[in-house]
Design a protein around this motif. Structure first.
Motif, short mmCIF file in Angstrom:
data_model
loop_
_atom_site.label_atom_id
_atom_site.label_comp_id
_atom_site.label_asym_id
_atom_site.label_seq_id
_atom_site.Cartn_x
_atom_site.Cartn_y
_atom_site.Cartn_z
N LYS A 1 0.86 -1.21 0.00
CA LYS A 1 0.00 0.00 0.00
C LYS A 1 0.88 1.25 0.00
O LYS A 1 0.62 2.22 -0.72
N GLN A 2 1.96 1.21 0.80
CA GLN A 2 2.87 2.37 0.84
C GLN A 2 3.62 2.54 -0.50
O GLN A 2 3.77 3.67 -0.98
N TYR A 3 4.06 1.42 -1.08
CA TYR A 3 4.70 1.53 -2.40
C TYR A 3 3.72 2.18 -3.39
O TYR A 3 4.09 3.07 -4.16
N ALA A 4 2.46 1.73 -3.34
CA ALA A 4 1.45 2.25 -4.28
C ALA A 4 1.20 3.74 -4.04
O ALA A 4 1.09 4.52 -5.00
N GLU A 5 1.12 4.14 -2.76
CA GLU A 5 0.85 5.55 -2.46
C GLU A 5 1.97 6.45 -2.98
O GLU A 5 1.73 7.51 -3.56
N ILE A 6 3.22 6.01 -2.76
CA ILE A 6 4.36 6.83 -3.20
C ILE A 6 4.40 6.90 -4.72
O ILE A 6 4.65 7.97 -5.30
N LEU A 7 4.11 5.78 -5.37
CA LEU A 7 4.08 5.79 -6.84
C LEU A 7 2.95 6.69 -7.35
O LEU A 7 3.14 7.47 -8.30
N SER A 8 1.79 6.62 -6.72
CA SER A 8 0.65 7.44 -7.14
C SER A 8 1.02 8.91 -7.08
O SER A 8 0.80 9.66 -8.03
N LYS A 9 1.58 9.31 -5.94
CA LYS A 9 1.96 10.72 -5.76
C LYS A 9 3.03 11.14 -6.76
O LYS A 9 2.93 12.16 -7.42
#
Ligand code: NAP
Length: 299
Positions: free
Chosen positions: A222-230
């Motif tokens: 989830k954290q990898y995804a959030e950082i990639l999204s941003k």
């Protein structure tokens, strides 16, 4: 230059060896002997331009290995399981370098090893791309070659290629197909390992005989995804895939990769402090994403 000790770098045209060769060339403490099966390829010529001695060498060819290793002080060894998808062959290559290191009297080998998942899990898990490296680690120790094993975690660069965010079929978003759930998965940018290995070669007395579990930081999917999204300005989510579903995907070695994830989730310990000490500029995932936006253009 003439009286500097020589370090032979296997895989110098690839990700790990390339990072190591460049860092050693930058540090200027050693002469770099970059090894490749094809001395004419652009990545080999680029190393030559940077000052490396480029030599032809094939891990399956003992004669070329002897020529490559004769007279060197040390070597960085990475074997590429994914080239042949053949654990036995990877083990044979690693053991051959170990035998020759012993015979030719190398003073320090830094080997890109990994855990022997099959043995450590009591036979419950099998991860051929880990197990072979574990067997080679043990072999180096058993014949008393002065060796440091650097165990690389998940490369952040995997998100540029094999594990790039996948377009969802039912909407305008992407998912990360990583079966790690709520357990933080350690990672590193492979570009940052060269400085780490270079510093290990500078302190043989501290690191010979050790297995170093490297990592920049550990994040949940989830954290990898959030950082990639941003970082990429796209909607990227956790696919919530389980290891059981992952191992049924039609990708090479899906079961072995799923078992490696299962093992890593149970044994996530990584020495972040040591990693930072060996490379104070080691990148966080956030930094990695913002510095490599271009490489995500193909998602
Ligand atoms: P890479 O970028 O694909 O480069 C592979 C290198 O291996 C090339 O430089 C190639 O050199 C060399 N090579 C292959 N077969 C050879 C042979 N027979 N003789 C001499 N050289 C040979 O690979 P990498 O990422 O640096 O390293 C791959 C290894 O990393 C794999 O074993 C993998 O299990 C491990 N690993 C990966 C991850 C990850 O998250 N992706 C994490 C931990 C460990 P030439 O073609 O120039 O000869």
């Amino acid at each position: 230059m003439a009286n500097k000790k020589v370090i032979a770098v296997f895989g110098a045209t690839g990700a790990q060896g390339g990072s190591v060769a460049r860092a050693l060339l930058d540090a200027k403490h050693f002469t770099v002997r970059a090894l490749t099966r094809d001395v004419t390829k652009p990545s080999a010529l680029a190393l030559k331009d940077l000052g490396a001695e480029v030599k032809k060498c094939d891990l399956d060819d003992e004669v070329s290995l002897v020529t490559a290793l004769k007279g060197v002080y040390g070597a960085f060894l990475v074997t590429n399981f994914w080239e042949y998808l053949d654990q036995e062959r990877e083990v044979r290559q690693g053991k051959l370098v170990a035998d020759l290191s012993k015979r030719l009297g190398l003073k320090h080998v830094v080997f890109s090893g990994l855990e022997h998942v099959h043995k450590l899990s009591g036979g419950k898990l099998t991860a051929p791309h880990f197990d072979g490296k574990g067997e080679v680690e043990e072999y180096f120790r058993s014949i008393a070659v002065p060796m440091t094993s650097v165990r690389m975690p998940f490369y952040f660069e995997n998100f540029h290629g094999g594990l790039k965010p996948a377009k969802a079929s039912d909407g305008d978003y992407y998912t990360l197909v990583l079966p790690t759930g709520d357990v933080p998965l350690p990672g590193i940018s492979i570009a940052d390992i060269g400085v780490i290995v270079s510093n290990i070669f500078n302190s043989p007395e501290e690191f010979i005989g050790h297995d170093l579990n490297l990592g920049a930081e550990a994040l949940t999917v989830k954290q990898y995804a959030e950082i990639l999204s941003k970082g990429l300005g796209k909607d990227i989510r956790d696919s919530k895939i389980t290891p059981e579903a992952f191992e049924k995907l039609s990708i090479p070695q899906a079961k072995g990769v799923a078992d490696a994830f299962r093992f890593t989730l149970k044994n996530p310990e990584r020495d972040f402090e040591l990693t930072k000490r060996l490379n104070p500029k080691v990148r966080s995932f956030q930094q990695f994403v913002s510095e490599s936006i271009e490489a995500f253009k193909n998602i």
